[in-house]
Design an enzyme around this catalytic site. Structure first.
Site, PDB file in Angstrom:
ATOM      1  N   SER A  28       0.815  -1.218   0.000  1.00  0.00           N
ATOM      2  CA  SER A  28       0.000   0.000   0.000  1.00  0.00           C
ATOM      3  C   SER A  28       0.847   1.265   0.000  1.00  0.00           C
ATOM      4  O   SER A  28       0.336   2.359  -0.198  1.00  0.00           O
ATOM      5  CB  SER A  28      -0.923  -0.001   1.210  1.00  0.00           C
ATOM      6  OG  SER A  28      -0.155   0.044   2.391  1.00  0.00           O
ATOM      7  N   CYS A  29       2.141   1.125   0.265  1.00  0.00           N
ATOM      8  CA  CYS A  29       3.039   2.285   0.207  1.00  0.00           C
ATOM      9  C   CYS A  29       3.101   2.823  -1.222  1.00  0.00           C
ATOM     10  O   CYS A  29       2.834   2.088  -2.167  1.00  0.00           O
ATOM     11  CB  CYS A  29       4.451   1.892   0.621  1.00  0.00           C
ATOM     12  SG  CYS A  29       4.627   1.494   2.354  1.00  0.00           S
ATOM     13  N   VAL A  30       3.452   4.092  -1.339  1.00  0.00           N
ATOM     14  CA  VAL A  30       3.652   4.650  -2.671  1.00  0.00           C
ATOM     15  C   VAL A  30       5.101   5.107  -2.803  1.00  0.00           C
ATOM     16  O   VAL A  30       5.639   5.753  -1.900  1.00  0.00           O
ATOM     17  CB  VAL A  30       2.699   5.832  -2.940  1.00  0.00           C
ATOM     18  CG1 VAL A  30       3.112   6.600  -4.173  1.00  0.00           C
ATOM     19  CG2 VAL A  30       1.290   5.311  -3.130  1.00  0.00           C
TER      20      VAL A  30
END
Lengths: 161, 205
Positions: A28-30
């Site tokens: 879910s990190c960008v």
């Protein structure tokens, strides 16, 4: 030999060709990549949350949040002598890893990608490519000689943006 | 408690003991469910920097199955089981007679549902023991399951816990079934806002 520097959660790092920057196992990190093709200098911000609002300033790690990490990445590149007019950005990640159940949905990936896009646009840096959303984790290597990003996901052949 | 780095050794010991009680109950449930002997590692209560979490289970790119649930109630948190997909296949073989794994890493709806149920049973047993210990009712949400890189599964689970601290408190243990070398890692992450209350109940505030 060119080095590949990994950039972990809540880290920002810049480097110059022929080296490369990488982020492994991104859910879910960008990951926001910025690159100056003239100087072959680029950087990555590994953002974990969308918005720093409400976090006490003395407790704030600006490298974690899209709204603070992306300006910081830009500043770091500026200090290294990169001109804003040369820069472009690419974005990777922001997946929803766990399917929502009747009880919850995390939805953090989507918020992260939206917040990252807003923050990059606010700086006036053009977004060249994005590979965000979906339900799969990604690993990426950002090559600073070309500005290309190679992506790998489990069980599938790699892709470039 | 806005920074887990301030936790004392005594507090960590109390949290580890709590993990011990919870995972003991979960191991018993698993043993009954599978009708096999299940051993358990001594649980640990670890304070880990964000970067090192996925190293716990063989690196961020290691393919694993994750079963994730939210802990709801006055003491809230997140509960995640991580297991190699080979372990999942062995568990399914033990539970579903005639089970043949089709494509590695791809599970049918029935198999997925079965694995979620295992997560449900383990989390239910773990939290039940904690509810008895703390006298605070704790419920688990329905579990969600995914198979992917360990780093990718964990980052979505821990990100909210990491808003104010650069470190995450994880209570970790693993189950081992010696005959077939089944390994299941269990992680419990108390929500930062619940940690103070939890320490108070455990008498180590």
């Amino acid at each position: 030999m060119p080095e590949v520097y990994p950039v972990g959660m809540a880290e920002i790092r810049i480097a110059k060709a022929p080296d490369a920057l990488a982020a492994y196992g991104v859910g879910s990190c960008v990951i926001v990549a910025m690159y100056d093709p003239k100087s072959s200098i680029g950087g990555l911000a590994h953002v974990i949350l969308p918005d720093s609002t409400g976090v006490a300033p003395d407790r704030l790690n600006p490298k974690k949040f899209a709204d603070t990490a992306i300006p910081l990445l830009f500043q770091t590149l500026s200090h290294a002598g990169v001109f804003k007019g040369n820069l472009w950005a690419k974005m990777v990640g922001g997946a929803e890893m766990f399917p929502p159940t009747e009880d919850f949905s995390l939805n953090i990936g989507k918020k992260n990608s939206e917040a990252a896009l807003t923050a990059v646009k606010k700086l006036g840096i053009p977004v060249m490519a994005t590979e965000t959303g979906g339900t799969i984790g990604r690993s990426m290597v950002f090559r600073l000689d070309s500005g290309r990003i190679s992506l790998t996901v489990l069980g599938e052949s790699s892709k470039e943006i | 408690m806005d920074d887990v780095l301030k936790l004392t050794k005594e507090q960590l010991d109390a949290l580890r003991e709590m993990g011990n009680i919870g995972s003991g109950n979960a191991a018993t449930a698993l043993a009954q469910f599978l009708n096999r002997k299940i051993d358990m590692d001594v649980p640990s209560a670890k304070i880990l920097p964000l970067n090192e979490i996925s190293r716990l289970i063989g690196g961020p790119e290691q393919q694993v199955m994750g079963i994730f649930l939210k802990v709801m109630g006055k003491l809230s948190g997140r509960f995640i089981l991580l297991l190699p997909t080979t372990t999942a296949v062995k568990l399914l073989k033990a539970l579903m007679p005639g089970f043949e794994s089709s494509t590695p890493g791809k599970f049918s709806e029935m198999e997925t549902s079965c694995m979620r149920e295992i997560g449900n049973i383990l989390a239910g047993a773990f939290l039940n023991a904690l509810s008895v210990l703390t006298r605070v009712p704790m419920l688990n949400s329905l579990p969600s399951m995914a198979i992917d890189m360990a780093g990718a599964l964990l980052d979505s689970v821990i990100s909210d816990n990491a808003a104010v601290s650069d470190y995450v408190l994880m209570i970790e243990t693993s189950f081992i079934e010696s005959q077939e070398n089944l390994r299941i890692h269990i992680f419990l992450l108390p929500d930062p806002k619940s940690l103070d209350r939890l320490l108070e109940i455990l008498g180590v505030k």
